[in-house]
Write an enzyme that holds these catalytic residues in place. Structure first.
Site, PDB file in Angstrom:
ATOM      1  CE  LYS A 134      -6.881  -8.308  -0.722  1.00  0.00           C
ATOM      2  NZ  LYS A 134      -6.933  -7.826   0.671  1.00  0.00           N
TER       3      LYS A 134
ATOM      4  CE  LYS B 180     -13.482  -4.260   3.266  1.00  0.00           C
ATOM      5  NZ  LYS B 180     -12.106  -4.145   3.771  1.00  0.00           N
TER       6      LYS B 180
ATOM      7  CE  LYS C 115      -4.305  -1.888   1.693  1.00  0.00           C
ATOM      8  NZ  LYS C 115      -5.374  -1.905   2.653  1.00  0.00           N
TER       9      LYS C 115
END
Ligand code: AQP
Length: 321
Positions: free
Chosen positions: A191, A194, A110
C-alpha cells in the site's frame, strides 16, 4: 433523514495520493448529499514513535489540506481538541475484548516492525470507533485498509447496544469504486503509505509537478508489455490505470494503451492536474495561520456541542453517574 458522514486522517506524515483517492475525494463528493464531519486524528499518531514538534506541524498541515481539497463546506477539526473522543474511547475499550484487538491486521503489521510497541497501538481501534460513534455517523468514507477497523466499530456498537440499550448508530464503510487501495509505485504489492513507504514510491499531495512526473515515469511495471487492469497478475500497471481512472473520471475499462510509456505520461499529467488546484488553495490558506487557528477552534467547539448529547447517553447507558 439527512445522512451523517465522518472520517478522520492520522497526522502520521504528509498526506499521499492514496489518502486523497481512497478517502478525501469520496469525502468531498459526499458533502452534497450528507452532513459531513472530518477530523485530523492527532491522537492516533501517538501510537508509534513520534516527534512532538513534527506532530504539531503535520496536524496543521493536514487540517489545511483537508480544507484546501474542498472539505471547507464540512465541519473540520482536530481530534484532541474535543475531549469526548478519549472519554468515549475508554467506554469502548471496556466493551472490546483483548482477543479481537490483537487480531487487527494493522496492529500485527506495525507491531512486528518495532521493538517497543506502545500499548495505544493495540487499543487505538477503540479510539477510532469512538471517533465514528460519537458523531452517530451512518457512512465512513475510507480506503480498503480501514475495512477491518470499521467492522470492529460495527461490532462494538452492536455489542454496546445489546448490553446497555440502543445508544449508537451502526455505521457502514464506503469505498471508492476505483483506487480504494493505491499501491506504492516502487513496490506495487504494498500500500502507498504516509509513514511506511519509500519517498520514490509515494506521491505526496504537495509534491511539485516535476517530482510527480519523475516518480510515475519510474514506477515499477510488470513483465510483458500488455496494458490490462488485473491487480493480481499486473499490480504495477493496474495501479497506474486505477490512478488515471480516479483522477480523470473515466471508467478503467475505457483506458486503452499500446505500451507503458504513454500510460505513464497520461497518468502523471492527470495526477498533476488533479492536485494543482489543491496545492494552490493550500498555499493561500497557509499564508494566514491566524485564520486557520480560528477555523479549527470554531470547528472543535461545534464538534464538542454536537457530540455532548451522545456522550451523555453513553455514560448513562453504561452506568456512570
Ligand atoms: N494507499 C491507500 N489507498 C487508498 N486509501 C488509503 N488510505 C490510506 N492509504 C491509502 C485511506 O486514507 C484515510 C486516512 O488514512 P489514515 O490517516 O487513517 O492512515 P492509514 O489508513 O493508517 O494509512 P497511511 O496513510 O498509510 O497512514 P500510516 O502511515 O499512519 O499508516 C483512510 O480512509 C485510509 O483508508
Amino acid at each position: 433523514m439527512t445522512k451523517r458522514v465522518f472520517s478522520a486522517f492520522t497526522a502520521s506524515g504528509h498526506l499521499t495520493l492514496g489518502n486523497f483517492l481512497g478517502a478525501m475525494l469520496p469525502a468531498v463528493r459526499l458533502q452534497d448529499e450528507a452532513d459531513c464531519v472530518y477530523a485530523v486524528a492527532d491522537l492516533h499518531a501517538l501510537t508509534v514513535k513520534h516527534d512532538p514538534a513534527r506532530l504539531r506541524a503535520r496536524t496543521r498541515e493536514m487540517a489545511t489540506m483537508l480544507l484546501a481539497c474542498g472539505l471547507d463546506r464540512s465541519l473540520v477539526y482536530i481530534q484532541s481538541q474535543v475531549p469526548a473522543h478519549t472519554a468515549l474511547a475508554f467506554l469502548l475499550e471496556s466493551t472490546a475484548y483483548f482477543g479481537e484487538m490483537r487480531r487487527m491486521i494493522q496492529f500485527k503489521e506495525k507491531s512486528a516492525k518495532q521493538e517497543e510497541v506502545r500499548l495505544s497501538l493495540l487499543t487505538y481501534p477503540a479510539l477510532m470507533a469512538a471517533d465514528i460513534l460519537l458523531h452517530r455517523a451512518h457512512f465512513i468514507p475510507v480506503g480498503e485498509d480501514q475495512r477491518q477497523h470499521v467492522e470492529l466499530t460495527r461490532d462494538l456498537a452492536i455489542r454496546f447496544n445489546r448490553l446497555y440499550g440502543e445508544t449508537f448508530t451502526v455505521p457502514e464503510a464506503v469505498h471508492p469504486p476505483v483506487a480504494a487501495r493505491v499501491m506504492d509505485l516502487t513496490v506495487p504489492t504494498s500500500k502507498m503509505s504516509k509513514s511506511d513507504g519509500s519517498a520514490a514510491g509515494t506521491i505526496y499531495l504537495l509534491d511539485p509537478p516535476a517530482d510527480i512526473h519523475r516518480k510515475i515515469m519510474r514506477a515499477v511495471t510488470d513483465t510483458g508489455t500488455e496494458v490490462r487492469y488485473d491487480p493480481q497478475d499486473k499490480p504495477g500497471v493496474s495501479n497506474l490505470l486505477a490512478m488515471l481512472a480516479a483522477c480523470s473520471g473515466q471508467p478503467v475499462e475505457s483506458l486503452v494503451y499500446d505500451g507503458y510509456g504513454a500510460l505513464k505520461r497520461d497518468t502523471a499529467e492527470a495526477v498533476v492536474e488533479t492536485l494543482r488546484p489543491l496545492q494552490e488553495r493550500h498555499a493561500e490558506l497557509s499564508s494566514d495561520q491566524a485564520e486557520l487557528s480560528r477555523i479549527l477552534a470554531a470547528g472543535a467547539e461545534r464538534a464538542a456541542d454536537r457530540t455532548a448529547g451522545l456522550m451523555a447517553a453513553a455514560r448513562e447507558a453504561i452506568g456512570l453517574s
